[in-house]
Design an enzyme around this catalytic site. Structure first.
Site, PDB file in Angstrom:
ATOM      1  N   ARG A 118      11.649  19.414 -20.615  1.00 25.80           N
ATOM      2  CA  ARG A 118      11.960  18.727 -19.347  1.00 25.80           C
ATOM      3  C   ARG A 118      13.233  17.899 -19.577  1.00 25.80           C
TER       4      ARG A 118
ATOM      5  N   LYS B 150      15.047  -1.178 -14.434  1.00 25.97           N
ATOM      6  CA  LYS B 150      14.311  -2.043 -15.378  1.00 25.97           C
ATOM      7  C   LYS B 150      15.287  -2.842 -16.243  1.00 25.97           C
TER       8      LYS B 150
ATOM      9  N   TYR C 188      15.785   4.839 -12.107  1.00 26.45           N
ATOM     10  CA  TYR C 188      14.572   4.053 -12.378  1.00 26.45           C
ATOM     11  C   TYR C 188      14.743   3.229 -13.648  1.00 26.45           C
TER      12      TYR C 188
ATOM     13  N   SER D  61       9.701  -1.572 -19.254  1.00 27.06           N
ATOM     14  CA  SER D  61       9.276  -0.256 -19.746  1.00 27.06           C
ATOM     15  C   SER D  61       9.994   0.095 -21.039  1.00 27.06           C
TER      16      SER D  61
ATOM     17  N   ASP E  26       5.324  -6.207   2.464  1.00 30.87           N
ATOM     18  CA  ASP E  26       6.358  -5.469   1.740  1.00 30.87           C
ATOM     19  C   ASP E  26       7.345  -6.500   1.211  1.00 30.87           C
TER      20      ASP E  26
ATOM     21  N   ASN F 172       3.299  12.504 -14.595  1.00 31.01           N
ATOM     22  CA  ASN F 172       2.919  12.022 -15.925  1.00 31.01           C
ATOM     23  C   ASN F 172       1.854  12.916 -16.541  1.00 31.01           C
ATOM     24  N   LEU F 173       1.838  12.912 -17.858  1.00 31.62           N
ATOM     25  CA  LEU F 173       0.997  13.869 -18.584  1.00 31.62           C
ATOM     26  C   LEU F 173      -0.506  13.744 -18.279  1.00 31.62           C
TER      27      LEU F 173
ATOM     28  N   LEU G 140       0.822  -1.228   0.000  1.00 33.27           N
ATOM     29  CA  LEU G 140       0.000   0.000   0.000  1.00 33.27           C
ATOM     30  C   LEU G 140       0.853   1.275   0.000  1.00 33.27           C
TER      31      LEU G 140
ATOM     32  N   GLY H 230      15.872  15.136 -19.884  1.00 32.97           N
ATOM     33  CA  GLY H 230      15.760  13.671 -19.928  1.00 32.97           C
ATOM     34  C   GLY H 230      14.674  13.154 -20.851  1.00 32.97           C
TER      35      GLY H 230
ATOM     36  N   VAL I 261       3.278  22.440 -20.940  1.00 32.37           N
ATOM     37  CA  VAL I 261       3.719  21.552 -22.021  1.00 32.37           C
ATOM     38  C   VAL I 261       5.233  21.723 -22.145  1.00 32.37           C
ATOM     39  N   PHE I 262       5.935  20.619 -21.918  1.00 34.99           N
ATOM     40  CA  PHE I 262       7.400  20.710 -21.831  1.00 34.99           C
ATOM     41  C   PHE I 262       8.058  20.744 -23.207  1.00 34.99           C
TER      42      PHE I 262
HETATM   43  P1  NAD Z   1       1.787   1.830  -9.079  1.00 36.01           P
HETATM   44  O1  NAD Z   1       2.690   2.571  -8.183  1.00 36.01           O
HETATM   45  O2  NAD Z   1       0.413   2.323  -9.282  1.00 36.01           O
HETATM   46  O3  NAD Z   1       1.699   0.310  -8.613  1.00 36.01           O
HETATM   47  C1  NAD Z   1       2.745  -0.346  -7.935  1.00 36.01           C
HETATM   48  C2  NAD Z   1       2.141  -1.042  -6.725  1.00 36.01           C
HETATM   49  O4  NAD Z   1       3.166  -1.748  -6.038  1.00 36.01           O
HETATM   50  C3  NAD Z   1       1.535  -0.060  -5.725  1.00 36.01           C
HETATM   51  O5  NAD Z   1       0.244  -0.488  -5.363  1.00 36.01           O
HETATM   52  C4  NAD Z   1       2.484  -0.100  -4.514  1.00 36.01           C
HETATM   53  O6  NAD Z   1       1.822   0.106  -3.296  1.00 36.01           O
HETATM   54  C5  NAD Z   1       3.072  -1.511  -4.650  1.00 36.01           C
HETATM   55  N1  NAD Z   1       4.429  -1.662  -4.114  1.00 36.01           N
HETATM   56  C6  NAD Z   1       5.516  -0.888  -4.353  1.00 36.01           C
HETATM   57  N2  NAD Z   1       6.580  -1.351  -3.663  1.00 36.01           N
HETATM   58  C7  NAD Z   1       6.165  -2.454  -2.990  1.00 36.01           C
HETATM   59  C8  NAD Z   1       6.785  -3.371  -2.108  1.00 36.01           C
HETATM   60  N3  NAD Z   1       8.060  -3.237  -1.744  1.00 36.01           N
HETATM   61  N4  NAD Z   1       6.059  -4.390  -1.605  1.00 36.01           N
HETATM   62  C9  NAD Z   1       4.763  -4.536  -1.955  1.00 36.01           C
HETATM   63  N5  NAD Z   1       4.109  -3.699  -2.767  1.00 36.01           N
HETATM   64  C10 NAD Z   1       4.799  -2.669  -3.280  1.00 36.01           C
HETATM   65  O7  NAD Z   1       2.548   1.687 -10.502  1.00 36.01           O
HETATM   66  P2  NAD Z   1       1.985   1.195 -11.897  1.00 36.01           P
HETATM   67  O8  NAD Z   1       1.870   2.372 -12.791  1.00 36.01           O
HETATM   68  O9  NAD Z   1       0.828   0.308 -11.714  1.00 36.01           O
HETATM   69  O10 NAD Z   1       3.233   0.369 -12.401  1.00 36.01           O
HETATM   70  C11 NAD Z   1       3.324  -1.024 -12.209  1.00 36.01           C
HETATM   71  C12 NAD Z   1       4.621  -1.529 -12.793  1.00 36.01           C
HETATM   72  O11 NAD Z   1       4.715  -1.197 -14.163  1.00 36.01           O
HETATM   73  C13 NAD Z   1       5.872  -0.951 -12.129  1.00 36.01           C
HETATM   74  O12 NAD Z   1       6.842  -1.969 -12.061  1.00 36.01           O
HETATM   75  C14 NAD Z   1       6.307   0.119 -13.093  1.00 36.01           C
HETATM   76  O13 NAD Z   1       7.681   0.360 -13.025  1.00 36.01           O
HETATM   77  C15 NAD Z   1       5.927  -0.504 -14.423  1.00 36.01           C
HETATM   78  N6  NAD Z   1       5.689   0.478 -15.498  1.00 36.01           N
HETATM   79  C16 NAD Z   1       4.791   1.487 -15.281  1.00 36.01           C
HETATM   80  C17 NAD Z   1       4.590   2.425 -16.296  1.00 36.01           C
HETATM   81  C18 NAD Z   1       3.649   3.579 -16.072  1.00 36.01           C
HETATM   82  O14 NAD Z   1       3.763   4.572 -16.780  1.00 36.01           O
HETATM   83  N7  NAD Z   1       2.700   3.519 -15.147  1.00 36.01           N
HETATM   84  C19 NAD Z   1       5.252   2.302 -17.517  1.00 36.01           C
HETATM   85  C20 NAD Z   1       6.160   1.247 -17.683  1.00 36.01           C
HETATM   86  C21 NAD Z   1       6.365   0.324 -16.663  1.00 36.01           C
HETATM   87  C1  WQD Z   2       4.650  12.215 -21.648  1.00 38.74           C
HETATM   88  C2  WQD Z   2       4.899  13.472 -22.452  1.00 38.74           C
HETATM   89  C3  WQD Z   2       6.420  15.034 -21.428  1.00 38.74           C
HETATM   90  C4  WQD Z   2       3.881  16.066 -18.032  1.00 38.74           C
HETATM   91  C5  WQD Z   2       7.476   8.237 -18.194  1.00 38.74           C
HETATM   92  C6  WQD Z   2       8.680   7.472 -17.729  1.00 38.74           C
HETATM   93  C7  WQD Z   2       8.758   6.151 -18.417  1.00 38.74           C
HETATM   94  C8  WQD Z   2       7.450   5.380 -18.277  1.00 38.74           C
HETATM   95  C9  WQD Z   2       6.272   6.208 -18.649  1.00 38.74           C
HETATM   96  C10 WQD Z   2       7.587   3.879 -16.417  1.00 38.74           C
HETATM   97  C11 WQD Z   2       6.361  13.912 -22.464  1.00 38.74           C
HETATM   98  C12 WQD Z   2       5.025  15.627 -21.552  1.00 38.74           C
HETATM   99  C13 WQD Z   2       4.381  15.505 -19.192  1.00 38.74           C
HETATM  100  C14 WQD Z   2       3.546  17.453 -18.032  1.00 38.74           C
HETATM  101  C15 WQD Z   2       4.188  17.589 -20.353  1.00 38.74           C
HETATM  102  N1  WQD Z   2       7.202   4.961 -16.927  1.00 38.74           N
HETATM  103  N2  WQD Z   2       4.533  16.252 -20.331  1.00 38.74           N
HETATM  104  N3  WQD Z   2       3.706  18.145 -19.197  1.00 38.74           N
HETATM  105  O1  WQD Z   2       8.063  10.835 -20.006  1.00 38.74           O
HETATM  106  O2  WQD Z   2       7.026   9.323 -21.753  1.00 38.74           O
HETATM  107  O3  WQD Z   2       7.577   8.412 -19.578  1.00 38.74           O
HETATM  108  O4  WQD Z   2       6.319   7.441 -17.942  1.00 38.74           O
HETATM  109  O5  WQD Z   2       8.303   3.033 -16.852  1.00 38.74           O
HETATM  110  O6  WQD Z   2       9.812   5.458 -17.829  1.00 38.74           O
HETATM  111  O7  WQD Z   2       9.834   8.226 -18.039  1.00 38.74           O
HETATM  112  O8  WQD Z   2       5.670  10.000 -19.757  1.00 38.74           O
HETATM  113  O9  WQD Z   2       3.582  11.021 -18.983  1.00 38.74           O
HETATM  114  O10 WQD Z   2       5.776  11.818 -17.995  1.00 38.74           O
HETATM  115  O11 WQD Z   2       5.233  12.387 -20.356  1.00 38.74           O
HETATM  116  O12 WQD Z   2       4.327  18.264 -21.372  1.00 38.74           O
HETATM  117  O13 WQD Z   2       3.128  18.023 -17.018  1.00 38.74           O
HETATM  118  O14 WQD Z   2       4.181  14.559 -21.849  1.00 38.74           O
HETATM  119  O15 WQD Z   2       7.385  15.993 -21.727  1.00 38.74           O
HETATM  120  O16 WQD Z   2       6.623  14.421 -23.707  1.00 38.74           O
HETATM  121  P1  WQD Z   2       7.164   9.717 -20.326  1.00 38.74           P
HETATM  122  P2  WQD Z   2       5.031  11.302 -19.168  1.00 38.74           P
END
Ligand code: NAD
Ligand code: WQD
Length: 340
Positions: free
Chosen positions: A296, A154, A150, A125, A58, A200-201, A33, A298, A218-219
């Protein structure tokens, strides 16, 4: 068949749990949680009519994890979502990220040795590709040096899983490289729960439309793209949820010869930040105040998936449009405000 979902109350995890329950899998969730709320469990129950077994554990806590696996020897598959995911925070707290995203994976893999031929799905990712030279991005594109702890977790995690399988570990695994998941369940009973200011956007867009934020920044509008803003592959979280059961089923097939594989999971379509803004305004009939600010650090210019492999080998294709995802995200955001 019993499936363990770590992080199963998180954004992608909760939608995947719904998809698994709808396919009649037995689901056991482990979540600490740290980035969600226990209310999500009720949302899952209201959608599916089923309440999955939930353990507040955990996964960094070895003794709790050991006890859990000792008590649950009949798990057939693990879907591993639990991790930290904020790129910026990972730069400030790298050790926390390596501990949660890497050490805990090692503990989990060690415990999986107690299971009979376990199948493992890993949440990777598109960030592993960095700025790919060729678009759309295929799974053969080189993994580039990560520009954040981060992203590095991965890459390391994918290598750990492969090394373990190569060593003769009795595990079969698939890494799913997600592009940009957005949206919510159409019932608005589960969705994304960003804590603090969204990075995130789409959560920033919905909170701005709801009046919680003044305007969207908008970055950058000077990228070499059609309108100068960055291009991404936005995928509905419900489409993303579906692929996890499909990937597990591939590993469970008797004739599965590949012990480790990797798939891109996206729509194959690239949309700019301004496409997101304009589509959001159009499908929801709301005005979204925004301003253009500096880039932004990166951010890559463009990333979208080549989905040939996943379509051919897993027979999966994203069904929902970006407009549908933005409608569902808005419905979810409005629901949060009503319930406050
Ligand atoms: P999220 O944070 O909503 O979900 C992760 C869940 O894991 C949460 O409920 C958190 O409470 C739980 N958690 C974290 N550390 C823990 C621990 N040590 N023990 C038990 N529970 C734990 O994230 P999400 O967006 O659902 O992402 C899920 C997975 O997908 C992650 O591995 C993330 O890196 C990957 N991912 C997400 C995105 C994205 O943009 N959301 C994109 C690519 C990859
Ligand atoms: C999307 C676009 C921003 C916010 C991230 C992680 C990546 C993956 C997905 C987990 C970009 C623009 C954003 C804002 C904006 N996560 N933006 N104003 O950067 O593609 O990826 O999430 O694995 O690892 O890096 O997603 O939603 O942050 O951004 O203009 O307030 O929106 O510049 O072009 P991103 P994002």
């Amino acid at each position: 068949m019993k499936i363990l979902v770590t992080g199963g109350l998180g954004f992608i995890g909760s939608h995947t749990v719904v998809a698994l329950l709808e396919k009649n899998y037995e689901v056991v969730i482990v979540d600490n949680l740290s980035n969600t709320s226990i209310d999500v469990l009720e949302g899952i129950t209201r959608i599916t009519g089923k309440t999955p077994d939930f353990h507040q554990i955990d996964i960094r806590n070895k003794s709790e994890l050991i006890q859990f696996f000792d008590n649950t020897p009949d798990i057939s598959g693990i879907i591993h979502f639990a991790a930290f995911k904020a790129v910026g925070e990972s730069v400030e707290k790298p050790l926390d990220y390596y501990e949660n995203n890497v050490s805990a994976l090692v503990y989990l893999l060690k415990e999986s040795r107690k299971l009979k031929q376990p199948k493992f799905i890993f949440s990777s990712s598109c960030t592993v590709y960095g700025q790919a030279e060729t678009l759309p991005i295929t799974e053969n594109a080189p993994v580039q040096k990560a520009n954040s702890p981060y992203g590095n977790t991965k890459q390391i995690d994918e290598e750990i899983i492969q090394d373990y399988i190569r060593s003769g570990g009795d595990l079969e695994a698939i890494s799913l490289r997600y592009f940009n998941p957005i949206g919510a369940h159409p019932s608005a009973l589960i969705g994304e729960l960003p804590i603090g200011v969204p990075q995130n956007l789409v959560p920033y867009v919905t909170q701005t439309a709801a009046g919680k934020r003044q305007e969207l920044s908008v970055f950058g509008d000077d990228y070499p793209t059609k309108d100068g803003t960055c291009i991404r592959d936005y995928i509905h979280v419900m489409d993303l949820a579906d692929i996890h059961a499909i990937a597990l089923e591939k590993l469970m097939k008797k004739d599965n010869s590949q012990k480790y594989d990797v798939f891109n999971v996206g729509t194959g379509k690239g949309n700019s930040v301004l496409d997101v803004v304009n589509t959001f305004e159009k499908v929801n009939d709301v005005k979204l105040p925004y301003k253009i600010v500096d880039r932004r650090p990166g951010d890559v210019t463009a990333a979208y998936a080549d989905t040939t492999k996943v379509e051919k080998e897993l027979k999966w294709k994203a069904k929902r449009s970006m407009g549908e995802a933005l409608k569902d995200a808005w419905r979810w955001e409005q629901k949060q405000h009503k319930s406050q």
